[in-house]
Motif scaffolding. Structure first.
Motif, PDB file in Angstrom:
ATOM      1  N   ILE A  46      27.805  70.255  26.597  1.00 38.84           N
ATOM      2  CA  ILE A  46      26.394  70.460  26.231  1.00 38.84           C
ATOM      3  C   ILE A  46      25.479  69.852  27.293  1.00 38.84           C
ATOM      4  N   LEU A  68      22.364  71.524  29.431  1.00 39.72           N
ATOM      5  CA  LEU A  68      21.057  70.923  29.725  1.00 39.72           C
ATOM      6  C   LEU A  68      20.795  70.942  31.228  1.00 39.72           C
ATOM      7  N   CYS A 115      24.264  63.695  18.460  1.00 40.13           N
ATOM      8  CA  CYS A 115      23.291  64.782  18.557  1.00 40.13           C
ATOM      9  C   CYS A 115      23.827  66.110  18.060  1.00 40.13           C
ATOM     10  N   TRP A 116      25.121  66.247  18.005  1.00 33.57           N
ATOM     11  CA  TRP A 116      25.650  67.580  17.681  1.00 33.57           C
ATOM     12  C   TRP A 116      26.884  67.540  16.800  1.00 33.57           C
ATOM     13  N   TRP A 156      18.443  68.975  21.062  1.00 35.30           N
ATOM     14  CA  TRP A 156      19.686  69.593  21.545  1.00 35.30           C
ATOM     15  C   TRP A 156      19.928  70.924  20.853  1.00 35.30           C
TER      16      TRP A 156
END
Length: 901
Positions: A142, A146, A590-591, A637
RNA sequence: GGCCGAGUGGCGGAAUUGGCAGACGCACGGGACUUAAAAUCCCGGGUCCGUAAAGGGCGUGCGGGUUCGAGUCCCGCCUCGGCUACCA
């Protein structure tokens, strides 16, 4: 002997659930979208001190919700995992040499045991830890997304959710390269791209503690001193990774509105994002004559980047431009040197040096008095050509706006205070409305200057001392002047956010390594050009290290890694060095909610079909301490992944609920130093998991702060004992039913009580009002426990509705009542409305609003009959005797009120 | 300083749209069972006046208001808790 014995039955049922995979969800991709229900707990950081009683609060709440939902036939996803990177394990490694992974695994072991001991119905087959290479492989992936993305703020598009948006994160390959950059060659193009990525490198201050020889996290710094040892901490600039969350500020704010979150949390996020609108304005500081500069600007228009001959400021009050009597730039502003004249050099340098040692907190909190120095230079006000002195002061922050302001002391409280302190002119340019009275803050600053009382005015009014604009109302003036400045290339409307880009790197070992290489020149120095690690090479693992002691300089820990890890050569022969910063703890959390849907997928971070089915999270429960950071970072995110087509929904968490903190028995926050920490292990060994669960829910409303009480635990424990004895013969040697339990038909009264309870508990679970649900079950037990004949037909549904709250005792009772299978697969009882109707109801009769009597009437009695029944009552007659009845209010089924004189 | 939340018995708390304030639990007092204790069960209770009766006054942080009726709605305060901190 068969008294209620939590030890015997709890362990037994936990094993049963595990062996029978009662709560394991099949891995196939489901299709019935209406029935999906994703309920998530904020996963814990597995600290060395084990579970805290605060954890089971939210976890019990979600467990009740999901057990209830399953019994209602819903398809439930309810997983658990570990936010396992973090400082303590690394600090332990520094002290003992134990690898952080080992410590982390031990702590996870403890947490897992403790959670299982509480009987939560997690699908443990989906357990993940952010420290697993197979997990952080995708965290790194991820990050590469970004890194590969730039934000096109003007791009209009239709999302998979059917919503039309402006602004999208797009692949960096789609970034238009300006001609002049292209002409400078490949390297220039790459650097241009790097500047536009959502993950980029920038110099940012870190907390460097020379005495400890390490860089510290913000939470390890207290009042400018290190938490450990109280050594001074300096702020020094270091090359850092930043994430461009500010690009998403607008969407993060505007898309809050569709979420089912507490309004207070939404507001907190809005304030944190802190959107403000105003204008950027250029003030000439160069040598050239003002008039020719202005003419030239009208021709060229507003430049994206200001040149060296102008000072660019941001203001929300462009209508006060005529009142700008000085300018202020932050001590870190790049033009400080250029603007400082020789005679002021030493003073300015000294001031900037002192400012650099202070943290932002010191600057604001501790510095009551405004401070600053004059640079000796002047800038030209674009609206009237007046020279304005430029000062350096630390009340202006480099990190907000342009790091420079025009000061309008008459209409800004901070500027006013500064102007008074340094004797700078104060020129009013806004006339307050007649109704204006100074606010507390404004009045507090009132000062006598040359025998004249001056009070700042920060509100809206009409322009004065503003040339041709005199008389214009503030709002209108703002719009007009912004447009005028824009058309002559001197200004531009602008939006700013308090939200800053996210400082995403740490100088630690125990965090995700970055999947980034730095190109080296022939001397081994970094060229500033970077390459992403290829996806097939993920995860980038941690290097093997024997020694976890800090480097002794501000260099990251990973710079001590072995050469094989640090260096390589690209296929084209370019020597490469790995990025040695690591990611912050926030990264993994975050995920994680995405990975739970497809935890073992080795080809993708999540299977798109599973993502589409399970997301968004339907209910997310956790502490309010994450109201801003974690929830904002996750949303950011998620939106990136949404823009890049990896997820189909723009928001991750549809409904959010914050549990309230549990305080110690003395009403204070629990802490080791206060000695008021309650250990869940102790509670379970004395009273059992069911009692702990029940008590935590019975204490009060979920979202409220509430103090612990051991006596309260005893109370619910006694309730469980009453439930037990209601069903079980506790004087017999063997486990057998209480003699009062029968197969006979329940009475009408018993059925009414049962169905009232079913109804109340069902409604309360849906409202997350667990404390009242439990009192309803207590009332049921108080009633049913006294019945000489207790039909199974009444007891069994009760055991089912008790089961989400106290699953172990419920399973045991269900079993003794003659069932062989787990009650988890039974259907939730439904109440029958027709059984609830009482034959007669008690109605209070008021005289002038005071209850004077109570009458019993058949339920459903109409207004007139109710009034005559009330009038017929002897006490009521006495009350009304000799008085004049002015009015009668009757609410059928509720009350009667006589208004008399 | 700004924003958010909360103030109800000795304590935690309950009270659909304004409609019996104090459900449920804790603590407390009295009683039953017991040789005794634990456990369990029963009874009591906001407060003041009244004899423990009947009856009445006062009561949801404080002061006003709206209403037949306010814990609940409106205005003005006070106290406590949380977050935030010169954001131009």
């Amino acid at each position: 002997m068969p008294r209620y014995d939590s030890k015997r039955i709890e362990h037994k049922w936990q094993e049963f659930w595990e062996e029978n995979k009662t709560f394991v969800l099949p891995d196939d991709t489901p299709t019935d979208a209406a029935q999906k229900f994703y309920v998530l707990d904020m996963f814990p950081y597995p600290s060395g001190s084990g579970l805290h009683v605060g954890h089971p609060e939210g976890y019990t709440a979600t467990d009740i919700v999901v057990r209830h939902a399953r019994m209602n036939g819903r398809h439930v996803l309810h997983p658990m995992g570990w936010d396992a990177f973090g400082l303590p394990a690394e600090e332990h490694a520094v002290k003992t040499g134990t690898h952080p992974r080992e410590t982390t695994e031990q702590n996870i072991e403890t947490f897992r045991r403790q959670l299982k001991m509480l009987g939560f119905s997690y699908d443990w087959s989906r357990e993940i830890a952010t420290t697993d290479p197979e997990y952080y492989r995708w965290t790194q992936w991820i990050f590469l997304q970004l890194f590969d993305t730039w934000y096109d703020a003007d791009y209009r598009w239709n999302g998979p959710d059917g919503v039309n948006r402006t602004g999208k994160g797009r692949p960096i390959a789609e970034l238009t390269i300006p001609k002049e950059i292209q002409e400078q060659g490949d390297d220039a193009v790459r650097r241009y791209q790097d500047r536009h990525r959502l993950a980029y490198i920038s110099e940012a201050p870190v907390n460097w503690c020379p005495a400890l020889g390490t860089v510290l996290a913000n939470e390890e710094v207290i009042d400018g001193l290190s938490e450990r040892g109280s050594h001074p901490v300096e702020r020094i600039p270091l090359r850092q990774w930043m994430l461009r969350i500010t690009a998403y500020a607008d969407r993060l704010e505007s898309e809050l509105k569709d979420l089912n979150w507490p309004e207070s949390i939404k507001l907190l996020q809005r304030n944190w994002i802190g959107r403000s609108t105003g204008a950027e304005v250029d003030f000439l500081i160069g040598k050239g004559p003002f008039d020719s500069w202005r003419t030239q600007r009208t021709g060229t228009g507003w430049p994206e980047e200001p040149s060296d001959d102008v000072l660019r400021v941001y203001t929300t009050r462009p209508d006060t431009l005529y009142g700008a009597t000085y300018m202020v730039i932050a001590p870190e502003h790049p033009l400080v040197d250029q603007l400082t004249v020789d005679e002021n050099k030493s003073a300015v340098q000294e001031y900037c040096r002192a400012a650099s040692l202070k943290s932002e907190l010191d600057r604001t909190d501790l510095a009551k008095e405004k401070s600053g120095v004059f640079t000796g230079s002047f800038a030209i006000n674009p609206v009237n050509g007046e020279p304005v002195p430029v000062w350096v002061a630390d009340y202006v922050l480099i990190s907000y706006g342009t790091g420079a302001i025009m000061a309008v002391p008459a209409h800004d409280l901070r500027d006013f205070e500064f102007a008074v302190r340094f004797n700078l002119p104060i020129l009013p340019v806004v006339e307050p409305p007649d109704t204006w009275t100074p606010s507390k803050d404004e009045a507090a600053l009132t000062t006598n200057i040359n025998g004249q009382k001056l009070t700042p005015f920060s509100g809206m009014g009409r322009a004065i001392n503003s040339g041709e604009y005199n008389g214009t109302p503030t709002a209108e003036f703002k719009a007009v002047i912004t447009e005028t400045l824009a058309s002559s290339g001197l200004g531009q409307s602008a939006v700013n956010y308090k939200l800053r880009d996210w400082l995403f790197s740490r100088q630690r070992y125990w965090g995700e390594p970055f999947p980034i290489w730095h190109e080296l020149d022939t001397h081994g120095n970094q060229t500033g050009l970077m390459r992403a690690e290829s996806e097939e090479n993920l995860p980038v693992p941690h290097p093997h290290m024997e020694d976890f002691k800090p480097t002794g300089n501000p260099e990251p820990m990973l710079s001590k890694a072995p050469k094989e890890w640090l260096y390589t050569t690209a296929e084209d022969g370019t020597p490469l060095k790995r990025e040695t910063n690591s990611m912050p703890q926030w990264a993994g959390s975050c995920w994680y909610y995405l990975r739970f849907c497809d935890p073992k997928n080795s080809d993708q971070f999540i299977d798109p079909a599973k993502e589409k089915y399970w997301l968004p999270v339907d209910l997310y429960i956790g502490g309010a301490e994450h109201a801003v950071l974690h929830l904002l970072y996750s949303r950011f995110w998620h939106k990136l992944l949404f823009d890049r087509g990896h997820v189909s929904n723009p928001e991750p968490f549809y409904r959010l609920v914050n549990q309230g903190m549990i305080l110690g028995e003395n009403g204070e926050k629990m802490s080791k130093s206060r000695g008021n920490v309650i250990n869940p292990d102790d509670v379970v060994s004395e009273y059992g998991a069911d009692a702990l669960r029940l008590y935590e829910m019975f204490m009060g409303p979920l979202e409220q702060v509430k103090p612990w009480s051991m006596k309260g635990v005893e109370g619910v424990f006694r309730f469980l004992g009453r439930v037990w004895r209601m069903v079980i013969d506790d004087r017999s040697e063997d486990i057998m039913l209480n003699a009062a339990v029968s197969e006979s038909e329940p009475t009408e009264h018993q059925m009414r009580i049962l169905h009232k309870t079913i109804k109340a508990v069902s409604v309360d679970i849906e409202r997350l009002s667990f404390n009242t649900a439990i009192s309803r079950m207590m009332e049921f037990t108080n009633f049913m426990g006294h019945e000489d004949n207790r039909p199974k037909a009444v007891l069994e549904p009760f055991v089912l509705i008790l089961s989400p709250f106290a699953p172990h005792i419920a399973e045991e009772l269900w079993h003794v009542l003659g069932h062989t299978d787990s009650l988890a697969s039974e259907a939730w009882p439904e109440h029958d409305e027709s059984l609830l109707i009482e034959e007669t109801v008690e109605i209070p009769v008021q005289v002038n609003g005071r209850v004077r009597a109570k009458i019993h009437v058949p339920s459903g009695t109409n207004q007139t009959a109710l009034q005559s029944a009330a009038e017929a009552d002897s006490t009521v007659r006495k009350q009304l005797d000799g008085k004049n009845v002015v009015k009668v209010i009757t609410v059928p089924g509720r009350m009667v009120n006589f208004v008399v004189k």
